[in-house]
Design an enzyme around this catalytic site. Structure first.
Site, PDB file in Angstrom:
ATOM      1  N   LYS A 181       1.269  10.893  -3.232  1.00  0.00           N
ATOM      2  CA  LYS A 181       0.226  11.554  -2.449  1.00  0.00           C
ATOM      3  C   LYS A 181       0.280  13.077  -2.628  1.00  0.00           C
ATOM      4  CE  LYS A 181       0.061   7.794   0.888  1.00  0.00           C
ATOM      5  NZ  LYS A 181       0.691   7.288   2.124  1.00  0.00           N
ATOM      6  N   GLU A 228       7.670  -2.757   4.160  1.00  0.00           N
ATOM      7  CA  GLU A 228       7.731  -3.966   3.346  1.00  0.00           C
ATOM      8  C   GLU A 228       9.161  -4.476   3.280  1.00  0.00           C
ATOM      9  OE1 GLU A 228       5.183  -4.236   0.248  1.00  0.00           O
ATOM     10  OE2 GLU A 228       3.904  -2.588   0.926  1.00  0.00           O
ATOM     11  N   GLY A 258      -5.005   7.386   4.182  1.00  0.00           N
ATOM     12  CA  GLY A 258      -5.760   6.223   4.653  1.00  0.00           C
ATOM     13  C   GLY A 258      -7.134   6.638   5.154  1.00  0.00           C
TER      14      GLY A 258
END
Lengths: 410, 410
Positions: free
Chosen positions: B199, B184, B128
Site C-alpha cells: 500500500k 488469516e 478499502g
C-alpha cells in the site's frame, strides 16, 4: 486555457499565487497550460506581479470567450451570485470557495450549469483544503449516505480546545483567537454557528440530493458554554465540540442541526483539536469514514480551488454529474424538538431527588470544586420537546437551568 | 453498459451484490444502467442469484465487445496480471482492488491503459472503502505531496490495540484476530508488514509520480514487539503503531519504510485504533490532511470498486490522467540506514552510564514493574547506520539489545 479570478482577497490572491508559481507542475497534470487572463477586483494592486491582469469591469470576463473557467472568491451573495449566474449562462464553468453562495443558491446554480453543459464546483467551500466534496460524491458514490457529522469551523474548535486544555474562559479564548488571526473582529459568523450551518447545509444537499437552506437549520453557537461545563464533560469522559450534523430518517425526512455536543473520548471527532476540522461520513457500505485537516487558511483553501480549476480544464467538454434538487418543502427537515436526545443539564439549586421526580433516573455528573448549590446531570433519552418541558417544570420549582448541551450520537 | 467481474471471492461477491441490490440508485447517479454480464470464477455457484452469468472461460469476457469495463478482484499476480493486461489491450477499462497487482505492475498497466485510451482504476487497493487515491490525485492536485504516512493494515492495528489497551500479549492478540476473522490462518502478509508495504508503494507512486517496487522498501513487522515495549511507550506518552511512510527528500530521492513506530499521543495517527486505518498526507499547500475509516471488509472495499466502475462508465470516452512513470533506478529510494532517526531501545543489562558513554545523553524511559536488569532509552537523533553501530558496540560490552523501534516523525 484561459481562466479568470473574481476577487483578490485572501483566497483569491492565494489562487493567483498557486497558478503563477507552479505553472509547469499544473500544466503537466492537466495536460494544458492554465493562464490567468483576468482578475476582477474593485481595489488597485499596482505592485502585484500580475498588475496587468486586473480589471474592475466584470464584462471584461463575461464577454471574453477565451475565458472558459471563472473562479469566484469574492464571498457573500451580492454581487457574487449575479456574476456566477451570468458566467454559467455564458457557458463558462465556475469554481467557488463561497460557502454562503453554495448554501443559499447551490441548487439553482447547479441547474443553470447543467442546462449550459458546464461545471459548477466548490470543493473549497467545506473543509478548506481537506478533500471532502469529491470523496463523498465520487468515492462513496455506491453508498447511500446515512449521516454526516463534523467539526466544521476551526475558530470555534480552537476556542473550545483552549477552554478544554488550558482552562481558559470563553472570552479570553476568543480574544486569543482574534489575536492570532483565527477569528474576525466581529466573530458572530463563527461563534454563533452560522459558518458551520452553511457547511452542513452543503454536505446535507450533497449527501441526500436535496437543497437545505440555512434558515431551515436549528443553529446554536458556543457563547453560552462555561468552564464548568467543560469540566463536567471531562469528568464524564468526554469533551464539548461544536458539531454540524445531519441524518437521513426512516421516513425520508432528514434531521439537521448545528450545536455544541458532548462527545465521549472514544468518538474519533473528540480527538480533533485546535483549528483542525474533521468530517465524519457514514455510508451504507463503508460505515464511518472521516476527513481531517486544517479547514481554513489562504493556501490550503486556494489549493482546493485550483484543483477544481484543473478538473474543469481537464474535463472542459465533460459534465461532472454533481447535482442536487432544489427543495422548498418545509416538511423535509424534521423539527429538532421532535428528535430524541439525551441532554446534559447544569443547574443551580437542583438536586438528585427533585430532578429524578421530574425526569426519572438520571446520570449524575461531578466535577472538582463544584459549589454545594450546583447540580449537573444527563437526562434519560426522550423527545427533546418533552425534555424541555420537564426543564420548564424544574424551573417552576425554583431550579435554575444554567446550560443544556445535547449528548452527541455520531 | 455491460461490465464483467473476474473473481467471486469476498470482494467480488460484494461487488456483484452492490450492483444487483442498488441498480436504480446507481443508474440514477451514472445516468446509465450497469449490467453485470459475466462473472469469472473457476468454482461453481449454482445457488447464486446470478448463476446464469458465471463463466470459467476468460475469453467470454475478453471477446465480448459489449463489455466495456472489467473488475479484477481475483487477487494475486497470476493470472490477474495477464487477464488485466489483455482486457486493457482489448480497449476495456479495468477496475481492481488488488494491491499486489498495482504495487508490482501498476506502472506497466497504467501505460497500457493510456496507450489504449481506457482507464485503470484502483481506489479500493488502499484503505478499502476509505477515499484516498482520488482525493490525493484530484483534490490535492495543486499541491506537491511532501510525505505520506499511514496505518495501512487493520489486522496489525487491531493486534497492537489489544496489546496497548488490554495488556494482551502478541500471540493471544493474534489468536483473537484470527478468531474474529480479521487475520488469516497464515498471518504473515499482515504481521510481517507485506500488506502495508504494497500500500505504501502505491501511495508513493501516486504522490511522487514514479513506481516503487515492494522489494525496494525496508519492511519490518510487529512480531517482535512485547508488552514491555508497549508499556514503555505508554509511560513516554505514546503508543506503538505499524506505520508505512514515504517522504520526498531534498535531492529528489524518496525515503520509504514500513515498520513499527513510537508515536506521541498528540499525533493524530496515534488515535486510530482497532481495525481502522488512517492515512496522513502532507501537501505543500494543505499541510496535513488525514483519511480515516475501516480499511478492509467485503462491502466497504466492494463499494470503492463499484464507485470506480461508476466513474469509468460515466467517463467511458474520457481518459482520467492518473499516471506514474515506471522506474528501475535503484538510487531513487534512499537507503533507510542513511536516514536520521531517534531509536527507542530496550535492553537487558544496560545502564544509563554505559549507554551514555556510547550514545551521549539519552532519554531514559521507565515502566511499572520493570526488573532491575532492564534498561530502556531513546537515542539522540543520528543517522540510523551510526545508531546501529553504537548498539553493536553496546552488545560487545555485554548489553543485550532486546527491541529497537523508530520514533515516528509524521
Amino acid at each position: 486555457m484561459n481562466v479568470a479570478i473574481m476577487g483578490h482577497g485572501v483566497v483569491g490572491s492565494g489562487v493567483a499565487e498557486i497558478l503563477y508559481t507552479n505553472p509547469e507542475t499544473i500544466a503537466k497534470r492537466t495536460r494544458e497550460e492554465i493562464v490567468v487572463k483576468r482578475i476582477l477586483d474593485l481595489r488597485d494592486f499596482p505592485d502585484s506581479p500580475y498588475a496587468d491582469r486586473f480589471t474592475k469591469d466584470f464584462n471584461d470576463i463575461l464577454t471574453d470567450d477565451s475565458i472558459r473557467v471563472v473562479v469566484e472568491v469574492m464571498g457573500g451573495i451580492h454581487p457574487a451570485y449575479d456574476f456566477v449566474k451570468q458566467c454559467l449562462e455564458a457557458n463558462k464553468s465556475v469554481v467557488t470557495s463561497n460557502k454562503e453562495l453554495v448554501a443559499t443558491k447551490g441548487a439553482e446554480l447547479l441547474a443553470i450549469a447543467a442546462e449550459h453543459n458546464v461545471n459548477f464546483m466548490f470543493e473549497a467551500s467545506v473543509g478548506g483544503g481537506i478533500p471532502v466534496i469529491r470523496p463523498i460524491h465520487q468515492c462513496m458514490a455506491a453508498n447511500n449516505i446515512l449521516s454526516v457529522a463534523g467539526i466544521l469551523n476551526g475558530t470555534t474548535n480552537f476556542i473550545l480546545t483552549k477552554m478544554i486544555e488550558d482552562n481558559m474562559g470563553f472570552a479570553d479564548a476568543l480574544a486569543l483567537a482574534q489575536k492570532l488571526g483565527y477569528a474576525e473582529r466581529n466573530p458572530s459568523a463563527d461563534v454563533d454557528g452560522h459558518d458551520a450551518c452553511r457547511k452542513i447545509c452543503i454536505l446535507a444537499a450533497l449527501a441526500f440530493g436535496k437543497h437545505v437552506y440555512p434558515e431551515q437549520v436549528h443553529t446554536e453557537g458556543i457563547t453560552s458554554l462555561t468552564l464548568e461545563d467543560v469540566s463536567y464533560a471531562h469528568d464524564w469522559g468526554g469533551v464539548i465540540k461544536l458539531i454540524g450534523q445531519t441524518k437521513m430518517l426512516d421516513d425520508g425526512r432528514i434531521s439537521i442541526i448545528v450545536c455544541p455536543m458532548l462527545l465521549k473520548n472514544s468518538c474519533q471527532l473528540s480527538t480533533i483539536d485546535d483549528v483542525f476540522n474533521g468530517i465524519m461520513v457514514k455510508g451504507s457500505f463503508t460505515d464511518d469514514v472521516m476527513f481531517y485537516g486544517k479547514g481554513a487558511g489562504k493556501l490550503p483553501t486556494a489549493s482546493a480551488v485550483v484543483a477544481d480549476v484543473m478538473d474543469c480544464v481537464k474535463h472542459i467538454d465533460t459534465r461532472k454529474y454533481l447535482f442536487w434538487e432544489d427543495n422548498h418543502d418545509p416538511s423535509y427537515v424534521a423539527d429538532y424538538l421532535e428528535q430524541s436526545v439525551c441532554l446534559y443539564v447544569r443547574t443551580e439549586k437542583g438536586c438528585k431527588d427533585c430532578v429524578e421526580k421530574v425526569f426519572g433516573p438520571v446520570e449524575v455528573l461531578t466535577r472538582d470544586g463544584a459549589p454545594e448549590t450546583e447540580f449537573a446531570f444527563i437526562t434519560p433519552r426522550m423527545v427533546e420537546k418533552d425534555a424541555r418541558a420537564k426543564l420548564q417544570t424544574l424551573e417552576e420549582q425554583g431550579v435554575e437551568v444554567k446550560t443544556t448541551v445535547r449528548v452527541g450520537e455520531i
